[in-house]
Design a protein around this motif. Structure first.
Motif, PDB file in Angstrom:
ATOM      1  N   GLY A 165       0.528  -1.002  -0.331  1.00  0.00           N
ATOM      2  CA  GLY A 165      -0.269   0.000   0.206  1.00  0.00           C
ATOM      3  C   GLY A 165       0.703   1.503   0.190  1.00  0.00           C
ATOM      4  N   ALA A 221       3.081   4.418  -4.580  1.00  0.00           N
ATOM      5  CA  ALA A 221       4.160   3.915  -6.091  1.00  0.00           C
ATOM      6  C   ALA A 221       5.291   4.989  -5.670  1.00  0.00           C
ATOM      7  N   GLU A 237       5.336  -0.597  -7.998  1.00  0.00           N
ATOM      8  CA  GLU A 237       3.842  -0.135  -8.771  1.00  0.00           C
ATOM      9  C   GLU A 237       2.677  -1.522  -8.109  1.00  0.00           C
ATOM     10  N   HIS A 238       3.678  -2.414  -8.004  1.00  0.00           N
ATOM     11  CA  HIS A 238       3.415  -4.090  -7.139  1.00  0.00           C
ATOM     12  C   HIS A 238       2.785  -4.116  -5.830  1.00  0.00           C
ATOM     13  N   TYR A 239       4.494  -2.917  -5.311  1.00  0.00           N
ATOM     14  CA  TYR A 239       3.580  -3.636  -3.894  1.00  0.00           C
ATOM     15  C   TYR A 239       2.518  -1.639  -3.396  1.00  0.00           C
ATOM     16  N   ALA A 240       2.225  -0.790  -4.040  1.00  0.00           N
ATOM     17  CA  ALA A 240       1.098  -0.670  -3.911  1.00  0.00           C
ATOM     18  C   ALA A 240       0.034  -0.823  -3.775  1.00  0.00           C
ATOM     19  N   LYS A 241       0.121  -1.840  -5.453  1.00  0.00           N
ATOM     20  CA  LYS A 241      -1.351  -2.586  -5.128  1.00  0.00           C
ATOM     21  C   LYS A 241      -1.774  -3.222  -4.487  1.00  0.00           C
ATOM     22  N   LEU A 242      -1.129  -3.595  -3.436  1.00  0.00           N
ATOM     23  CA  LEU A 242      -1.053  -5.017  -2.402  1.00  0.00           C
ATOM     24  C   LEU A 242      -1.498  -3.739  -1.088  1.00  0.00           C
TER      25      LEU A 242
END
Length: 196
Positions: free
Chosen positions: A59, A62, A99-104
């Protein structure tokens, strides 16, 4: 004599290009998966750390994560445990990881939260106007990190470092809000942030 048009040639070339593109995308996905597995060792498979004083990344905005990884890679922000991990990452790797971690989805850690400290932390957060940069929900934005649901032990240490030894590559905007706060105030802030 009429020239025979090989109608299939452009189709075959297009199909070959599509196959090569797909193979390249699969290779990139596999490389990203390897990097994420390495990151997950400390920061949690789902981006929510279970290790003492290791931040959760789930979260995080990004742009914030991208900026921090870039600063670490370039040696501006010195985090010894991260130095060898980030040194060979390409810009595209930094972007993909961010971008991956922002979506979690961020989750609270299993650390016990003291309700009285959290109440005091809320008052301090209001006085220090933490929500003006980190948003009222403390979810963060752009280059400002999400501190909501962050590990308490990590957040206390990070706040102390901003107050006592401004870290290289850190945003100096944090110096005034934490400058006059005591350790107990920083702990209260961390307990409050953990409740959001």
């Amino acid at each position: 004599m009429p020239v025979a048009i090989e109608w299939w040639r452009p189709l075959a070339l297009g199909l070959a290009a599509a196959v090569l593109f797909a193979a390249g995308a699969l290779a990139q996905d596999a490389a990203l998966a390897e990097k994420l597995q390495l990151c997950g060792t400390c920061h949690g498979e789902d981006g929510n750390s279970k290790i003492e004083k290791i931040p959760s990344l789930a979260g995080q905005p990004a742009f914030y994560t991208l900026n921090q990884l870039f600063l670490m890679r370039e040696g501006v922000r010195k985090v010894e445990a991260m130095a060898t991990i980030v040194k060979d990452l390409k810009d595209s790797d930094l972007t993909a990881l961010s971008e991956h971690y922002a979506k979690l989805a961020p989750r609270r850690s299993d650390e016990p939260v003291d309700p009285e400290l959290a109440k005091r932390g809320r008052q301090i957060a209001t006085q220090q106007r933490c929500g003006s940069c980190h948003l009222p929900t403390l979810a963060g934005q752009e280059q400002m990190p999400r501190v909501a649901k962050q590990r308490i032990d990590y957040l206390v240490e990070a706040l102390k470092s901003y107050r006592d030894n401004p870290r290289s590559g850190a945003d100096t905007a944090m110096s005034p809000p934490v400058g006059g706060l005591r350790d107990a105030d920083l702990t209260a802030l961390a307990h409050y942030a953990a409740t959001l």
